[in-house]
Motif scaffolding. Structure first.
Motif, PDB file in Angstrom:
ATOM      1  N   SER A  87       0.810  -1.216   0.000  1.00  0.00           N
ATOM      2  CA  SER A  87       0.000   0.000   0.000  1.00  0.00           C
ATOM      3  C   SER A  87       0.848   1.273   0.000  1.00  0.00           C
ATOM      4  O   SER A  87       0.341   2.351  -0.313  1.00  0.00           O
ATOM      5  CB  SER A  87      -0.929   0.004   1.220  1.00  0.00           C
ATOM      6  OG  SER A  87      -0.182  -0.069   2.428  1.00  0.00           O
ATOM      7  N   ASP A  88       2.122   1.147   0.358  1.00  0.00           N
ATOM      8  CA  ASP A  88       3.009   2.310   0.385  1.00  0.00           C
ATOM      9  C   ASP A  88       3.795   2.475  -0.913  1.00  0.00           C
ATOM     10  O   ASP A  88       4.666   3.351  -1.002  1.00  0.00           O
ATOM     11  CB  ASP A  88       4.004   2.185   1.554  1.00  0.00           C
ATOM     12  CG  ASP A  88       3.321   2.239   2.904  1.00  0.00           C
ATOM     13  OD1 ASP A  88       2.247   2.856   3.000  1.00  0.00           O
ATOM     14  OD2 ASP A  88       3.849   1.628   3.863  1.00  0.00           O
ATOM     15  N   MET A  89       3.505   1.646  -1.901  1.00  0.00           N
ATOM     16  CA  MET A  89       4.238   1.684  -3.160  1.00  0.00           C
ATOM     17  C   MET A  89       3.260   1.829  -4.316  1.00  0.00           C
ATOM     18  O   MET A  89       2.075   1.488  -4.192  1.00  0.00           O
ATOM     19  CB  MET A  89       5.054   0.392  -3.349  1.00  0.00           C
ATOM     20  CG  MET A  89       5.994   0.064  -2.202  1.00  0.00           C
ATOM     21  SD  MET A  89       6.783  -1.565  -2.405  1.00  0.00           S
ATOM     22  CE  MET A  89       7.850  -1.229  -3.805  1.00  0.00           C
ATOM     23  N   SER A  90       3.752   2.296  -5.431  1.00  0.00           N
ATOM     24  CA  SER A  90       2.931   2.283  -6.637  1.00  0.00           C
ATOM     25  C   SER A  90       2.807   0.841  -7.135  1.00  0.00           C
ATOM     26  O   SER A  90       3.620  -0.021  -6.785  1.00  0.00           O
ATOM     27  CB  SER A  90       3.559   3.148  -7.725  1.00  0.00           C
ATOM     28  OG  SER A  90       4.756   2.538  -8.207  1.00  0.00           O
ATOM     29  N   ARG A  91       1.806   0.600  -7.946  1.00  0.00           N
ATOM     30  CA  ARG A  91       1.623  -0.755  -8.487  1.00  0.00           C
ATOM     31  C   ARG A  91       2.829  -1.176  -9.301  1.00  0.00           C
ATOM     32  O   ARG A  91       3.285  -2.329  -9.207  1.00  0.00           O
ATOM     33  CB  ARG A  91       0.364  -0.814  -9.356  1.00  0.00           C
ATOM     34  CG  ARG A  91       0.103  -2.196  -9.959  1.00  0.00           C
ATOM     35  CD  ARG A  91      -1.195  -2.228 -10.769  1.00  0.00           C
ATOM     36  NE  ARG A  91      -1.425  -3.555 -11.313  1.00  0.00           N
ATOM     37  CZ  ARG A  91      -0.916  -3.993 -12.454  1.00  0.00           C
ATOM     38  NH1 ARG A  91      -0.123  -3.189 -13.176  1.00  0.00           N
ATOM     39  NH2 ARG A  91      -1.172  -5.207 -12.887  1.00  0.00           N
ATOM     40  N   ASP A  92       3.376  -0.251 -10.083  1.00  0.00           N
ATOM     41  CA  ASP A  92       4.538  -0.595 -10.914  1.00  0.00           C
ATOM     42  C   ASP A  92       5.746  -0.952 -10.056  1.00  0.00           C
ATOM     43  O   ASP A  92       6.477  -1.891 -10.366  1.00  0.00           O
ATOM     44  CB  ASP A  92       4.884   0.571 -11.842  1.00  0.00           C
ATOM     45  CG  ASP A  92       3.862   0.742 -12.967  1.00  0.00           C
ATOM     46  OD1 ASP A  92       2.898  -0.059 -13.018  1.00  0.00           O
ATOM     47  OD2 ASP A  92       4.018   1.673 -13.766  1.00  0.00           O
ATOM     48  N   ASP A  93       5.944  -0.205  -8.977  1.00  0.00           N
ATOM     49  CA  ASP A  93       7.086  -0.492  -8.107  1.00  0.00           C
ATOM     50  C   ASP A  93       6.916  -1.836  -7.394  1.00  0.00           C
ATOM     51  O   ASP A  93       7.884  -2.573  -7.203  1.00  0.00           O
ATOM     52  CB  ASP A  93       7.270   0.619  -7.071  1.00  0.00           C
ATOM     53  CG  ASP A  93       7.848   1.890  -7.679  1.00  0.00           C
ATOM     54  OD1 ASP A  93       8.367   1.823  -8.811  1.00  0.00           O
ATOM     55  OD2 ASP A  93       7.771   2.943  -7.017  1.00  0.00           O
ATOM     56  N   TRP A  94       5.675  -2.141  -7.000  1.00  0.00           N
ATOM     57  CA  TRP A  94       5.432  -3.439  -6.345  1.00  0.00           C
ATOM     58  C   TRP A  94       5.688  -4.586  -7.323  1.00  0.00           C
ATOM     59  O   TRP A  94       6.288  -5.604  -6.962  1.00  0.00           O
ATOM     60  CB  TRP A  94       4.012  -3.498  -5.808  1.00  0.00           C
ATOM     61  CG  TRP A  94       3.703  -4.794  -5.105  1.00  0.00           C
ATOM     62  CD1 TRP A  94       2.964  -5.836  -5.577  1.00  0.00           C
ATOM     63  CD2 TRP A  94       4.143  -5.183  -3.800  1.00  0.00           C
ATOM     64  NE1 TRP A  94       2.915  -6.853  -4.656  1.00  0.00           N
ATOM     65  CE2 TRP A  94       3.630  -6.481  -3.553  1.00  0.00           C
ATOM     66  CE3 TRP A  94       4.912  -4.569  -2.813  1.00  0.00           C
ATOM     67  CZ2 TRP A  94       3.858  -7.162  -2.359  1.00  0.00           C
ATOM     68  CZ3 TRP A  94       5.140  -5.247  -1.626  1.00  0.00           C
ATOM     69  CH2 TRP A  94       4.630  -6.525  -1.402  1.00  0.00           C
ATOM     70  N   LEU A  95       5.260  -4.430  -8.559  1.00  0.00           N
ATOM     71  CA  LEU A  95       5.515  -5.464  -9.557  1.00  0.00           C
ATOM     72  C   LEU A  95       7.012  -5.613  -9.834  1.00  0.00           C
ATOM     73  O   LEU A  95       7.520  -6.728  -9.977  1.00  0.00           O
ATOM     74  CB  LEU A  95       4.775  -5.144 -10.854  1.00  0.00           C
ATOM     75  CG  LEU A  95       3.259  -5.310 -10.826  1.00  0.00           C
ATOM     76  CD1 LEU A  95       2.635  -4.807 -12.125  1.00  0.00           C
ATOM     77  CD2 LEU A  95       2.874  -6.768 -10.580  1.00  0.00           C
ATOM     78  N   ALA A  96       7.725  -4.506  -9.875  1.00  0.00           N
ATOM     79  CA  ALA A  96       9.168  -4.572 -10.086  1.00  0.00           C
ATOM     80  C   ALA A  96       9.837  -5.335  -8.950  1.00  0.00           C
ATOM     81  O   ALA A  96      10.762  -6.128  -9.167  1.00  0.00           O
ATOM     82  CB  ALA A  96       9.744  -3.165 -10.202  1.00  0.00           C
ATOM     83  N   LEU A  97       9.368  -5.109  -7.719  1.00  0.00           N
ATOM     84  CA  LEU A  97       9.892  -5.851  -6.572  1.00  0.00           C
ATOM     85  C   LEU A  97       9.581  -7.341  -6.713  1.00  0.00           C
ATOM     86  O   LEU A  97      10.446  -8.200  -6.498  1.00  0.00           O
ATOM     87  CB  LEU A  97       9.275  -5.283  -5.287  1.00  0.00           C
ATOM     88  CG  LEU A  97       9.644  -5.923  -3.956  1.00  0.00           C
ATOM     89  CD1 LEU A  97       9.614  -4.868  -2.841  1.00  0.00           C
ATOM     90  CD2 LEU A  97       8.674  -7.052  -3.586  1.00  0.00           C
TER      91      LEU A  97
END
Length: 374
Positions: free
Chosen positions: A52-62
């Motif tokens: 919830s503290d990240m953008s969707r794109d950043d979460w997918l990159a992780l």
């Protein structure tokens, strides 16, 4: 093509064989990370990272980085943590996909195989096998009820329906036996007696094996018609969390300067890691090793026996031993045997498992050997 699909294809291109790449391209790893993971930061410890503290794109990159993401620390799920956690032990994780695929390849899993997986974890490896083999071919067991529940939700959300069992994987799952392959995503000290009994003759058991000194080897065994198993340790150096009932007990306080003294025949720094530490672990499987200052301590929790080595000012090392078991004698003998054989990697050793005993041998089955704990 969506970002998640692109990232899956990019990840798949970097790992494994073509057969498993096809599965990696399909299985959505982001579903198996839940709502948060722990990231280790040296200055803070294990820091929860919330989706919830990240953008969707950043979460997918992780999610599609080829890294291990810890999901539970000492029983606390990352999504339930608000502050960093220090000095506690990871108890569940999403292992890096490259290592997952190496494990599946080492187990020689192929179409038509029926597989028992010990340690569902997040369920990602379970889903990869379902994608390649089909739901009916996969049975997976998870000990931790919270982890098992989260894995079931993720596996179902991804569209798979294997047999999922909540329980102790050390007992296997006889209801779906016999299996062609048994694969463990947790380390064990010894091969549980139930495992060879649930694998067909000619089938295999593939599992990391670790001991109380913390070093690991990767066993690949073939089961015989009489329920015994034999094989070798593989060249892969990998680590999976230890089955909870196989973890070492708390180590007693270290006491210095106790016991009869003599010169050590080996350099204690040899035990800092790698195959030498693994060989020492074979010699004294009930013992743990610790370092403090210039001293190396080996302590047998069961008997209270201990050994302490320190460097001499004049050169060499002095060892003091106390208790019923002469721990350093056993370590020296094993290390010297290994050195005389040319210091081979763990893959220079093999393992035989019967109902009565289990032993690791050096070189060939008739070579020098060490019994694993009963």
């Amino acid at each position: 093509m969506s970002l998640a699909t692109n990232l899956r294809h990019e990840l798949a291109a970097t790992i494994g064989s073509q057969s498993w790449q096809a599965a990696v391209e399909v299985v959505p790893r982001e579903l198996f990370l839940g709502d948060a993971v722990y990231r280790h930061e040296p200055e803070h410890g294990w820091v929860p990272v919330h989706r919830s503290d990240m953008s969707r794109d950043d979460w997918l990159a992780l999610a599609y980085t080829d890294e291990t993401w810890v999901t539970q620390i000492d029983g606390v799920m990352a999504e339930d943590a608000t502050d960093p956690v220090a000095l506690l032990r990871p108890t569940s994780s999403s292992t890096l996909p490259g290592l997952v695929v190496r494990m599946l390849e080492a187990a020689e899993i192929r179409e038509g195989d029926k597989v028992l997986e010990i340690g569902t974890g997040t369920g990602y490896s379970t889903a990869l096998m379902c994608q390649r083999l089909g739901n009916d071919a996969v049975t997976s067991i998870e000990y931790d009820p919270i982890v098992a529940g989260r894995a079931r939700e993720a596996i179902t959300a991804a569209g798979y329906a294997p047999t999922l069992v909540e329980g102790d994987g050390l007992y296997g799952y006889a209801e779906n036996a016999e299996y062609d392959r048994l694969i463990a995503t947790c380390s064990v000290r010894t091969i549980p007696q139930a495992w060879p009994q649930q694998v067909r003759a000619g089938g295999t058991i593939t599992t990391p094996m670790s001991g109380w000194m913390g070093e690991t080897a990767f066993a690949h065994l073939t089961v015989a018609g009489d329920g015994t198993a034999r094989g070798r340790f593989l060249e892969d150096d990998l680590y999976f969390m230890t089955a909870r009932s196989h973890l070492p007990p708390p180590r007693p306080p270290l006491v210095s300067g106790v016991g009869d003294a003599r010169k050590s025949r080996i350099d204690p720094s040899t035990l800092q890691g790698g195959t030498a530490l693994w060989v020492a672990q074979l010699a004294v499987p009930q013992a743990q090793v610790s370092w403090g200052g210039d001293a190396t301590f080996v302590v047998d929790v069961g008997t209270g026996s201990r050994a302490e080595t320190r460097q001499d000012l004049a050169g060499g090392w002095t060892v003091r031993q106390h208790g019923r078991v002469k721990l350093w004698d056993e370590v020296e003998n094993a290390i010297e045997t290994w050195q005389d054989a040319g210091q081979p990697h763990q893959s220079g050793f093999g393992l035989t498992v019967t109902r009565e005993r289990q032993w690791v041998w050096l070189g060939e089955p008739g070579g020098p050997s060490w019994d694993l704990p009963a």
